[in-house]
Design an enzyme around this catalytic site. Structure first.
Site, PDB file in Angstrom:
ATOM      1  N   SER A 169       5.356   6.901   3.057  1.00 25.59           N
ATOM      2  CA  SER A 169       4.293   7.903   3.245  1.00 25.59           C
ATOM      3  C   SER A 169       3.069   7.315   3.946  1.00 25.59           C
ATOM      4  O   SER A 169       2.305   8.036   4.582  1.00 25.59           O
ATOM      5  CB  SER A 169       3.891   8.532   1.905  1.00 25.59           C
ATOM      6  OG  SER A 169       3.526   7.536   0.967  1.00 25.59           O
ATOM      7  N   HIS A 185       0.826  -1.208   0.000  1.00 23.52           N
ATOM      8  CA  HIS A 185       0.000   0.000   0.000  1.00 23.52           C
ATOM      9  C   HIS A 185       0.859   1.256   0.000  1.00 23.52           C
ATOM     10  O   HIS A 185       0.426   2.308  -0.483  1.00 23.52           O
ATOM     11  CB  HIS A 185      -0.944   0.002   1.205  1.00 23.52           C
ATOM     12  CG  HIS A 185      -2.133  -0.902   1.030  1.00 23.52           C
ATOM     13  ND1 HIS A 185      -3.401  -0.558   1.437  1.00 23.52           N
ATOM     14  CD2 HIS A 185      -2.254  -2.132   0.485  1.00 23.52           C
ATOM     15  CE1 HIS A 185      -4.250  -1.544   1.150  1.00 23.52           C
ATOM     16  NE2 HIS A 185      -3.565  -2.508   0.578  1.00 23.52           N
ATOM     17  N   THR A 206      -5.245 -20.921   6.140  1.00 26.52           N
ATOM     18  CA  THR A 206      -4.029 -20.976   6.970  1.00 26.52           C
ATOM     19  C   THR A 206      -3.465 -19.556   7.068  1.00 26.52           C
ATOM     20  O   THR A 206      -2.359 -19.287   6.605  1.00 26.52           O
ATOM     21  CB  THR A 206      -2.977 -21.932   6.354  1.00 26.52           C
ATOM     22  OG1 THR A 206      -2.707 -21.502   4.994  1.00 26.52           O
ATOM     23  CG2 THR A 206      -3.476 -23.360   6.324  1.00 26.52           C
ATOM     24  N   GLY A 237       5.588   5.473  -4.819  1.00 26.75           N
ATOM     25  CA  GLY A 237       6.788   4.670  -4.664  1.00 26.75           C
ATOM     26  C   GLY A 237       6.959   4.323  -3.196  1.00 26.75           C
ATOM     27  O   GLY A 237       6.221   4.795  -2.327  1.00 26.75           O
ATOM     28  N   ASP A 292       1.980 -19.584   2.661  1.00 25.90           N
ATOM     29  CA  ASP A 292       2.015 -20.794   1.839  1.00 25.90           C
ATOM     30  C   ASP A 292       1.235 -20.549   0.547  1.00 25.90           C
ATOM     31  O   ASP A 292       0.892 -19.400   0.232  1.00 25.90           O
ATOM     32  CB  ASP A 292       1.433 -21.985   2.622  1.00 25.90           C
ATOM     33  CG  ASP A 292       0.038 -21.703   3.181  1.00 25.90           C
ATOM     34  OD1 ASP A 292      -0.696 -20.875   2.589  1.00 25.90           O
ATOM     35  OD2 ASP A 292      -0.337 -22.308   4.205  1.00 25.90           O
TER      36      ASP A 292
END
Length: 257
Positions: free
Chosen positions: A14, A4, A184, A10, A189
């Site tokens: 922030s 996010h 899980t 980038g 996984d």
């Protein structure tokens, strides 16, 4: 949290900045309500500053913490390239740039390609949902009033949909109601991919991965091989985490200098 962060300006930390009187920050934008434990980054920053002041950015600490979260959950470890700088700008309105859980495959492809990421990166990084939790609001569209013809998205397994409908009632008001993204949820996984092939993906954007031959083949590949998924995930995480945009090294991750 790292994802996010990287998808706005980038990987510049922030997403860690607090809102101020005159500005609502990214962390308080609607897509980020599910982000928690910012204190983990703050505590790590304090420890690093005590030993090595003004050298390691909050953005680097977040990238390293993302790697450690995967590794500590049974997933792979990798060398994280460092040297990111922290950004000074954080606006909740910019979180609209994040790919939404309702996106179809065309919208997902556009969002990723704008950041130099491929369809393989899209599928591999979606596998991060193996550790995720989804609030009802992010998949309500699939289990209630899906279309004029049917209440439930027909691509969902009927028993899985019934379970989700029990968790998320039509007029759900419970703030923390929702579902883990796979069975899980504390283990890194490939169960997310296996469940997706069984009609048990939570988001529309998860289901969208089965709507093109290329992405469906990747889902099948990762579902059948944890090793292949790990390899692709590492490659895509390093690629995503190289998206840069900061200007400084903050001394406090919550406050721009």
């Amino acid at each position: 949290m790292h994802f996010h962060d990287c998808f706005i300006r980038g990987c510049d930390g922030s997403v860690l900045l607090n809102s101020t009187g005159g500005n609502t920050a990214e962390k308080d934008g609607p897509p980020n309500i599910s982000l928690h434990a910012f204190y983990v980054i703050d505590n790590a920053k304090k420890a690093v500053e005590a030993l090595c002041p003004g050298v390691v950015s909050c953005a680097d600490i977040l990238a390293l913490a993302a790697r450690d979260a995967v590794s500590l959950s049974g997933g792979p470890a990798w060398n994280v390239p460092k040297g990111r700088l922290d950004g000074r700008t954080s606006k909740a309105s910019d979180t609209r740039q994040l790919p939404a859980p309702t996106f179809n495959i065309s919208q997902l492809q556009q969002s990723f390609s704008q950041r130099g990421l491929s369809m393989e990166d899209l599928v591999a990084l979606s596998g991060g949902h193996t550790l995720g939790f989804a609030h009802c609001s992010s998949f309500q569209n699939r289990i209630h009033n899906f279309s004029p013809a049917t209440d439930v998205d027909p691509s969902l397994s009927p028993s899985f949909a019934a379970n989700l409908r029990n968790l998320c009632l039509v007029r759900n008001t419970a703030k923390n109601a929702g579902s883990t993204m796979d069975s899980t949820s504390t283990t890194f996984d490939n169960v997310y991919f296996k469940m997706l092939l069984q009609g048990q993906g939570i988001f529309s954007s998860d289901q969208a991965l089965l709507t093109t031959p290329q992405t469906k083949a990747l889902v099948s590949k990762f579902a059948s091989s944890q090793e292949e998924f790990n390899k692709a995930f590492i490659k895509s995480m390093i690629k995503m985490s190289s998206l840069t945009g900061g200007q400084e090294i903050r001394l406090d991750c919550k406050v721009a200098r």
